[in-house]
Motif scaffolding. Structure first.
Motif, PDB file in Angstrom:
ATOM      1  N   ASP A   7      14.196  -1.713  30.281  1.00 22.87           N
ATOM      2  CA  ASP A   7      14.486  -2.427  28.989  1.00 22.87           C
ATOM      3  C   ASP A   7      13.746  -1.643  27.706  1.00 22.87           C
ATOM      4  N   ARG A   8      12.953  -0.796  27.966  1.00 26.06           N
ATOM      5  CA  ARG A   8      12.105  -0.160  26.925  1.00 26.06           C
ATOM      6  C   ARG A   8      12.805   0.882  26.129  1.00 26.06           C
ATOM      7  N   PHE A   9      12.766   0.738  24.788  1.00 25.05           N
ATOM      8  CA  PHE A   9      13.259   1.715  23.860  1.00 25.05           C
ATOM      9  C   PHE A   9      12.445   2.336  22.765  1.00 25.05           C
ATOM     10  N   GLU A  10      12.571   3.348  22.341  1.00 25.92           N
ATOM     11  CA  GLU A  10      11.907   3.767  21.213  1.00 25.92           C
ATOM     12  C   GLU A  10      12.720   3.551  19.829  1.00 25.92           C
ATOM     13  N   ARG A  11      11.963   3.175  18.763  1.00 25.41           N
ATOM     14  CA  ARG A  11      12.830   2.962  17.525  1.00 25.41           C
ATOM     15  C   ARG A  11      13.053   4.523  16.678  1.00 25.41           C
ATOM     16  N   THR A  12      13.946   4.825  16.447  1.00 21.62           N
ATOM     17  CA  THR A  12      14.125   6.286  15.892  1.00 21.62           C
ATOM     18  C   THR A  12      14.916   6.445  14.654  1.00 21.62           C
ATOM     19  N   GLY A  13      14.945   7.286  14.029  1.00 22.14           N
ATOM     20  CA  GLY A  13      15.915   7.539  12.764  1.00 22.14           C
ATOM     21  C   GLY A  13      15.129   7.369  11.465  1.00 22.14           C
ATOM     22  N   ARG A  14      15.981   7.621  10.534  1.00 21.29           N
ATOM     23  CA  ARG A  14      15.545   7.713   9.044  1.00 21.29           C
ATOM     24  C   ARG A  14      16.240   6.605   8.357  1.00 21.29           C
ATOM     25  N   VAL A  15      15.628   5.778   7.491  1.00 19.73           N
ATOM     26  CA  VAL A  15      16.096   4.765   6.558  1.00 19.73           C
ATOM     27  C   VAL A  15      15.966   4.766   5.414  1.00 19.73           C
ATOM     28  N   HIS A  16      16.492   4.131   4.301  1.00 20.42           N
ATOM     29  CA  HIS A  16      15.926   4.171   2.892  1.00 20.42           C
ATOM     30  C   HIS A  16      15.901   2.568   2.775  1.00 20.42           C
ATOM     31  N   ALA A  17      14.480   2.493   2.150  1.00 24.80           N
ATOM     32  CA  ALA A  17      14.125   1.182   1.987  1.00 24.80           C
ATOM     33  C   ALA A  17      13.388   0.779   0.584  1.00 24.80           C
ATOM     34  N   LYS A  40       0.872  -1.263  -0.021  1.00 25.71           N
ATOM     35  CA  LYS A  40       0.114  -0.088  -0.093  1.00 25.71           C
ATOM     36  C   LYS A  40       0.892   1.209  -0.009  1.00 25.71           C
ATOM     37  N   PHE A  41       2.214   1.257   0.024  1.00 23.53           N
ATOM     38  CA  PHE A  41       3.028   2.147   0.205  1.00 23.53           C
ATOM     39  C   PHE A  41       4.378   2.228  -0.113  1.00 23.53           C
ATOM     40  N   PRO A  42       5.326   3.190  -0.551  1.00 20.01           N
ATOM     41  CA  PRO A  42       4.853   4.135  -1.069  1.00 20.01           C
ATOM     42  C   PRO A  42       4.300   3.847  -2.397  1.00 20.01           C
ATOM     43  N   SER A  43       3.436   4.670  -2.996  1.00 19.17           N
ATOM     44  CA  SER A  43       2.851   4.357  -4.208  1.00 19.17           C
ATOM     45  C   SER A  43       3.694   4.688  -5.364  1.00 19.17           C
ATOM     46  N   GLY A  44       3.479   3.782  -6.453  1.00 17.92           N
ATOM     47  CA  GLY A  44       4.331   3.758  -7.503  1.00 17.92           C
ATOM     48  C   GLY A  44       3.619   2.943  -8.602  1.00 17.92           C
ATOM     49  N   PRO A  45       4.165   2.990  -9.920  1.00 16.48           N
ATOM     50  CA  PRO A  45       3.805   2.178 -11.070  1.00 16.48           C
ATOM     51  C   PRO A  45       4.028   0.653 -10.696  1.00 16.48           C
ATOM     52  N   PRO A  46       2.932  -0.155 -11.263  1.00 13.76           N
ATOM     53  CA  PRO A  46       3.017  -1.745 -10.673  1.00 13.76           C
ATOM     54  C   PRO A  46       4.147  -2.119 -11.637  1.00 13.76           C
ATOM     55  N   GLY A  47       4.902  -3.128 -11.002  1.00 16.12           N
ATOM     56  CA  GLY A  47       5.979  -3.662 -11.650  1.00 16.12           C
ATOM     57  C   GLY A  47       7.367  -3.024 -11.617  1.00 16.12           C
ATOM     58  N   ARG A  48       7.335  -1.859 -10.827  1.00 18.63           N
ATOM     59  CA  ARG A  48       8.426  -1.027 -10.648  1.00 18.63           C
ATOM     60  C   ARG A  48       9.096  -1.112  -9.346  1.00 18.63           C
ATOM     61  N   VAL A  49      10.172  -1.123  -8.803  1.00 17.72           N
ATOM     62  CA  VAL A  49      10.659  -1.319  -7.591  1.00 17.72           C
ATOM     63  C   VAL A  49       9.875  -0.003  -6.603  1.00 17.72           C
ATOM     64  N   HIS A  50       9.257  -0.390  -5.631  1.00 15.92           N
ATOM     65  CA  HIS A  50       8.752   0.733  -4.565  1.00 15.92           C
ATOM     66  C   HIS A  50       9.941   0.886  -3.587  1.00 15.92           C
ATOM     67  N   GLU A  51      10.474   2.253  -3.563  1.00 15.21           N
ATOM     68  CA  GLU A  51      11.412   2.649  -2.515  1.00 15.21           C
ATOM     69  C   GLU A  51      11.192   3.993  -2.225  1.00 15.21           C
ATOM     70  N   GLY A  52      11.783   4.051  -0.969  1.00 16.64           N
ATOM     71  CA  GLY A  52      11.959   5.535  -0.454  1.00 16.64           C
ATOM     72  C   GLY A  52      12.550   5.776   0.598  1.00 16.64           C
ATOM     73  N   ASP A  53      12.402   6.786   1.395  1.00 16.71           N
ATOM     74  CA  ASP A  53      12.939   7.107   2.718  1.00 16.71           C
ATOM     75  C   ASP A  53      11.874   6.697   3.695  1.00 16.71           C
ATOM     76  N   PHE A  54      12.241   6.329   4.976  1.00 22.44           N
ATOM     77  CA  PHE A  54      11.183   6.023   5.868  1.00 22.44           C
ATOM     78  C   PHE A  54      11.646   6.361   7.151  1.00 22.44           C
TER      79      PHE A  54
END
Length: 162
Positions: free
Chosen positions: A80-90, A7-21
């Protein structure tokens, strides 16, 4: 719709879906005192080192994280609780592939996501987990985002003081 990639990120069918998250959510984590072998959801055997962090997500997913990566991508809440942080490319996998990670080689299946951090470390995230633990990154370069960031409202007629 069963053949749809995701469902995200949107893009044309058959193409690699990628971006920053952005990484979201909370985990429980402890340091490992000894090496530990573990298996991914797809059955790949991974190897954690002594000193790595053992991370358990709210949905029960478990994995190891190298200390350097953990320090950059988790913020301590308490205990022992931590918040997930940061930006990645996927990018979403469209055909099965093998990915080299810190813990070993892992098989990425169609619809999984290959995530890469700023240091170039990669890991594979199953699609259903990715959709719970990542959200598209918000760009802050647009004029409206900058206005919102600094609390500025659009001026209608005239200028300041009206």
């Amino acid at each position: 719709m069963a053949d749809e990639i995701t469902k995200f990120p949107s893009g044309p069918p058959g193409r690699v879906h990628e971006g920053d998250f952005e990484r979201i959510g909370e985990v429980r984590a402890t340091r490992l005192n000894a090496p530990r072998a573990w298996q991914t959801r797809h059955g790949d055997t991974m190897q954690a080192s002594a000193g790595d962090w053992w991370v358990i997500s709210g949905d029960g997913e478990q994995r190891s994280v190298a200390p350097e990566s953990f320090a950059k991508t988790y913020k301590h809440i308490e205990g022992d609780r931590f918040e997930r942080t940061g930006r990645v490319h996927a990018r979403q996998v469209i055909a099965s592939e093998t990915v080299k990670t810190h813990e070993g080689r892992v098989q990425a299946s169609r619809r999984d996501w290959v995530v890469t951090d700023d240091d170039g470390s990669q890991w594979v995230v199953p699609c259903d987990v990715f959709e719970r633990q990542y959200q598209p990154a918000v760009e802050t370069d647009s004029l409206n985002d900058r206005r919102a960031l600094f609390g500025l409202a659009e001026r209608r007629e005239g200028g300041i003081g009206e």
